[in-house]
Design a protein around this motif. Structure first.
Motif, mmCIF file in Angstrom:
data_model
loop_
_atom_site.group_PDB
_atom_site.id
_atom_site.type_symbol
_atom_site.label_atom_id
_atom_site.label_comp_id
_atom_site.label_asym_id
_atom_site.label_seq_id
_atom_site.Cartn_x
_atom_site.Cartn_y
_atom_site.Cartn_z
ATOM 1 N N ILE A 235 42.889 43.606 44.680
ATOM 2 C CA ILE A 235 42.250 42.020 44.784
ATOM 3 C C ILE A 235 41.290 43.137 44.923
ATOM 4 O O ILE A 235 41.174 44.280 45.629
ATOM 5 N N LEU A 236 40.288 42.514 44.894
ATOM 6 C CA LEU A 236 38.827 43.502 44.544
ATOM 7 C C LEU A 236 37.249 41.555 45.236
ATOM 8 O O LEU A 236 37.853 40.481 45.400
ATOM 9 N N PHE A 237 36.850 42.504 45.819
ATOM 10 C CA PHE A 237 35.725 41.728 46.761
ATOM 11 C C PHE A 237 34.133 41.558 45.664
ATOM 12 O O PHE A 237 34.501 42.592 45.002
ATOM 13 N N THR A 264 36.664 36.886 47.009
ATOM 14 C CA THR A 264 37.822 37.576 46.417
ATOM 15 C C THR A 264 38.594 37.159 45.399
ATOM 16 O O THR A 264 38.785 35.989 45.349
ATOM 17 N N ILE A 265 38.987 37.851 44.691
ATOM 18 C CA ILE A 265 39.818 37.889 42.640
ATOM 19 C C ILE A 265 40.759 38.914 42.897
ATOM 20 O O ILE A 265 40.471 39.988 42.798
ATOM 21 N N SER A 266 41.861 38.167 43.003
ATOM 22 C CA SER A 266 43.156 38.747 42.006
ATOM 23 C C SER A 266 43.372 39.884 41.153
ATOM 24 O O SER A 266 42.702 38.916 39.639
ATOM 25 N N PRO A 267 44.115 40.612 40.306
ATOM 26 C CA PRO A 267 44.103 40.434 38.993
ATOM 27 C C PRO A 267 44.745 39.448 38.592
ATOM 28 O O PRO A 267 45.846 38.981 38.716
ATOM 29 N N GLY A 268 43.898 38.851 37.147
ATOM 30 C CA GLY A 268 44.946 37.807 37.102
ATOM 31 C C GLY A 268 43.928 37.160 36.865
ATOM 32 O O GLY A 268 43.820 36.123 36.045
ATOM 33 N N GLN A 269 43.330 36.958 37.736
ATOM 34 C CA GLN A 269 42.419 35.749 38.273
ATOM 35 C C GLN A 269 41.616 35.259 37.519
ATOM 36 O O GLN A 269 40.684 36.476 37.040
ATOM 37 N N THR A 270 40.844 34.426 36.766
ATOM 38 C CA THR A 270 38.852 33.929 36.457
ATOM 39 C C THR A 270 38.175 33.165 37.762
ATOM 40 O O THR A 270 38.807 32.274 38.080
ATOM 41 N N ILE A 271 37.340 33.459 37.878
ATOM 42 C CA ILE A 271 36.246 32.342 38.854
ATOM 43 C C ILE A 271 35.006 32.609 37.947
ATOM 44 O O ILE A 271 34.466 33.488 37.487
ATOM 45 N N ASP A 272 35.080 31.312 37.548
ATOM 46 C CA ASP A 272 33.153 30.654 37.278
ATOM 47 C C ASP A 272 32.398 30.234 38.492
ATOM 48 O O ASP A 272 32.169 29.551 39.325
ATOM 49 N N LEU A 273 31.494 31.405 38.027
ATOM 50 C CA LEU A 273 29.904 31.239 39.230
ATOM 51 C C LEU A 273 28.673 31.292 38.818
ATOM 52 O O LEU A 273 28.689 31.670 37.631
ATOM 53 N N THR A 469 52.034 43.105 52.527
ATOM 54 C CA THR A 469 50.924 43.571 51.481
ATOM 55 C C THR A 469 50.739 42.012 50.936
ATOM 56 O O THR A 469 51.543 41.439 50.543
ATOM 57 N N ASP A 470 49.256 41.511 50.143
ATOM 58 C CA ASP A 470 49.417 40.347 49.707
ATOM 59 C C ASP A 470 50.050 40.666 48.169
ATOM 60 O O ASP A 470 49.820 42.064 47.447
ATOM 61 N N HIS A 471 50.453 39.283 47.468
ATOM 62 C CA HIS A 471 51.293 39.951 46.086
ATOM 63 C C HIS A 471 49.947 38.051 45.270
ATOM 64 O O HIS A 471 50.860 36.765 45.077
ATOM 65 N N PRO A 472 49.544 39.123 44.375
ATOM 66 C CA PRO A 472 49.284 38.210 43.459
ATOM 67 C C PRO A 472 49.768 37.355 42.529
ATOM 68 O O PRO A 472 50.242 37.909 41.238
ATOM 69 N N MET A 473 51.491 36.142 42.224
ATOM 70 C CA MET A 473 51.806 35.566 41.600
ATOM 71 C C MET A 473 51.479 35.353 40.594
ATOM 72 O O MET A 473 50.691 33.883 40.612
#
Length: 570
Positions: A235-237, A264-273, A469-473
């Motif tokens: 996961i990344l900031f 904060t963006i998890s593996p698999g996620q997309t975020i439009d900015l 830990t966090d789990h990006p499901m």
């Protein structure tokens, strides 16, 4: 380009131009060729061979409009098996083209080909595609941009320019060797040597400055950054120095505008900015670094950068300013961002799927890191054990043929249908010290069967079994509404009273907070076999996954399509 028409394809091709001859209800079908092959790339002062699509890293961007179909001819010119998954594309009634290895298809063997239909339906925004076999997606990935339908508009003012921002990881060592060593040792894998923005590490790494990704902007104009986390393990900031950004979408669904200093963006996620170029003309870094909440687990503590460069004459700051990014284990900063996302749910852009107000099924799924014993304590996990992972204490075992194939052809013995609706053993999931008896899961290939149009509430419960830990499901075949989250153990009496059933965010990937829980709801209107797994690749490899089977509905329009020709053989 092809034309697809009701009643079949009818077209005339002259000198490469396609002419439709008086046939109503025709739509353009875009066609692409993906050639998976080894290509030499140089990063961090050394060159190695990586797996690519069409020789590109990151791979080519797919463009479509809402409701389009894109056909991709995938040729495997590599020396090992591979599959391609269209992450976040629901593929209505057509799981055959979804891509996860041994779930919906067997892999494309070296020298093989598979033509995949990528069928867009409700999605609008940013998605991505990636390999879904072993750890090939480290370099086999690319963006998918889904524009609104023709004659419709974005839910925000059209930006001056749109730019994919793909976050990734880079290892100097060959990723296949890392994967093989990881499986053999039973411990954690080697950490990456760098993070990447659009395939480049950035100024802060050796031998990288001249190739740093640069975005040139004009003062007073807006830019849509389509951010994708393609990292394998983290996961990344992410933030931009001197600028706030406005979140307008996530996982190809619009959100209420949210101004933030970082995401904060998890593996698999997309975020439009949306980035407004409204600061003094200068050079500014955009940067990303890890969010890692597990105690005692090594992580890559480096920072990747790219440059925002304003047009005009001026003397830029040297070095450019770096943005503020939260500390690597700042869980509060992570959930403070994700917990503020809301669906747009406006009149012109209503939610594409109704939020289920009542549910027919309630599931509690524990997501845990576990261990298996090793002979003579010879493995690299805790106390000589082999690290594992599970959902409801079942560590998933891939079958020898795909679950979808076994389901469609009624082949017995490939999978079971008794995936538990709740943990087989109830305990204080997030306690600081847990008995050794809860550490060892059982191996299995179990699925959960749902009737067509069933409404589901699924609570992911994080545990502290070996390491919290966090789990990006991530769930294939549909998106879900994130109706609630919290820390500690889920309380089925108190916590549902705080659910957001009005405008929860619609996502296909959600990070379950460390030693906490996340509640999602979805409607099972897409018949087929659909994979669900943690998008941290080491957890997936350890067995943190399962699958849903959604049964056919009563009409031909609610039934799964038959398998296409050319499915890769098992």
């Amino acid at each position: 380009m092809e034309m697809r028409c009701s009643g079949g394809v009818q077209m005339l091709q002259i000198l490469g131009l396609v002419l439709v001859l008086g046939i109503p209800n025709c739509e353009a079908v875009l066609r692409h060729k993906f050639v998976i092959k080894e290509t030499n790339y140089t990063r961090l002062c050394s060159t190695k061979s990586i797996l690519t699509v069409n020789g590109q890293f990151p791979g080519p961007t797919l463009y479509a409009h809402k409701g389009d179909t894109v056909i991709v001819d995938v040729y495997n010119k590599a020396n090992y098996n591979v599959t391609i998954h269209w992450h976040g594309v629901k593929q209505p009634r057509n799981p055959w083209h979804d891509g996860p290895e041994y779930i919906t298809q067997c892999p494309i063997k070296p020298g093989g080909k598979f033509t995949q239909n990528v069928t867009f339906s409700l999605e609008e925004g940013t998605l991505w595609w990636h390999a879904h076999s072993d750890w090939s997606r480290a370099t086999v990935h690319g963006a998918i941009i889904v524009y609104p339908k023709n004659n419709t508009s974005y839910a925000f003012a059209k930006p001056h320019t749109e730019v994919p921002i793909i976050l990734g990881e880079w290892w100097k060592q060959d990723i296949v060797d890392i994967y093989d060593e990881f499986l053999q040792s039973g411990g954690d894998p080697n950490i990456s040597d760098a993070y990447l923005i659009n395939g480049q590490p950035g100024d802060l790494y050796p031998c990288s400055k001249q190739d740093t990704f640069k975005l040139v902007v004009e003062y007073g104009k807006s830019y849509l950054l389509r951010v994708i986390n393609a990292a394998l393990q983290d996961i990344l900031f992410f933030a931009i120095a001197g600028h706030q950004v406005t979140v307008v979408g996530t996982d190809a669904s619009y959100t209420k505008p949210l101004k933030v200093d970082y995401i904060t963006i998890s593996p698999g996620q997309t975020i439009d900015l949306l980035l407004e170029a409204n600061q003094p003309k200068d050079h500014y870094y955009m940067a990303a670094r890890v969010y890692s909440s597990a105690t005692g687990v090594e992580f890559d503590n480096t920072t990747t950068t790219a440059l925002i460069q304003y047009k005009g004459r001026y003397t830029p700051s040297s070095p450019p300013p770096l943005p503020y990014l939260p500390y690597y284990n700042d869980t509060a900063a992570s959930v403070n961002f994700t917990g503020r996302l809301r669906s747009l749910a406006s009149g012109e852009h209503p939610v594409p799927i109704t939020v289920p107000q009542t549910v027919t099924h309630k599931f509690l799924f524990t997501v845990s890191v576990n261990t298996f014993p090793c002979v003579n304590d010879s493995c690299a996990g805790p106390n000589g054990s082999r690290l594992a992972a599970s959902v409801n204490n079942i560590s998933f075992v891939s079958p020898s043929i795909s679950i979808l194939q076994a389901y469609y052809y009624h082949i017995k013995g490939v999978f079971g249908t008794r995936f538990p609706s709740k943990p087989p053993l109830e305990f204080n999931y997030t306690a600081d010290y847990l008995p050794l008896a809860v550490r060892t899961p059982r191996n299995g290939t179990e699925v959960k069967v749902l009737k067509y149009n069933a409404t589901v509430e699924m609570v992911f419960q994080g545990t502290n079994v070996v390491a919290g830990t966090d789990h990006p499901m991530h769930l294939h075949g549909t998106s879900f509404y994130v109706v609630g989250w919290g820390f500690g153990n889920f309380d089925k009496k108190k916590d549902p009273k705080k659910y957001n059933l009005v405008d929860p965010p619609l996502q296909n990937t959600i990070a379950v907070p460390k030693n906490g829980w996340a509640a999602v709801r979805f409607q099972a209107f897409n018949p087929g076999v659909w994979f669900m797994h943690c998008h941290l690749e080491r957890h997936l490899s350890w067995g943190m996954e399962m699958a849903f089977i959604v049964k056919d509905g009563p009409t031909s329009e609610s039934q799964m399509l038959p398998p296409p020709p050319g499915m890769p053989p098992c």
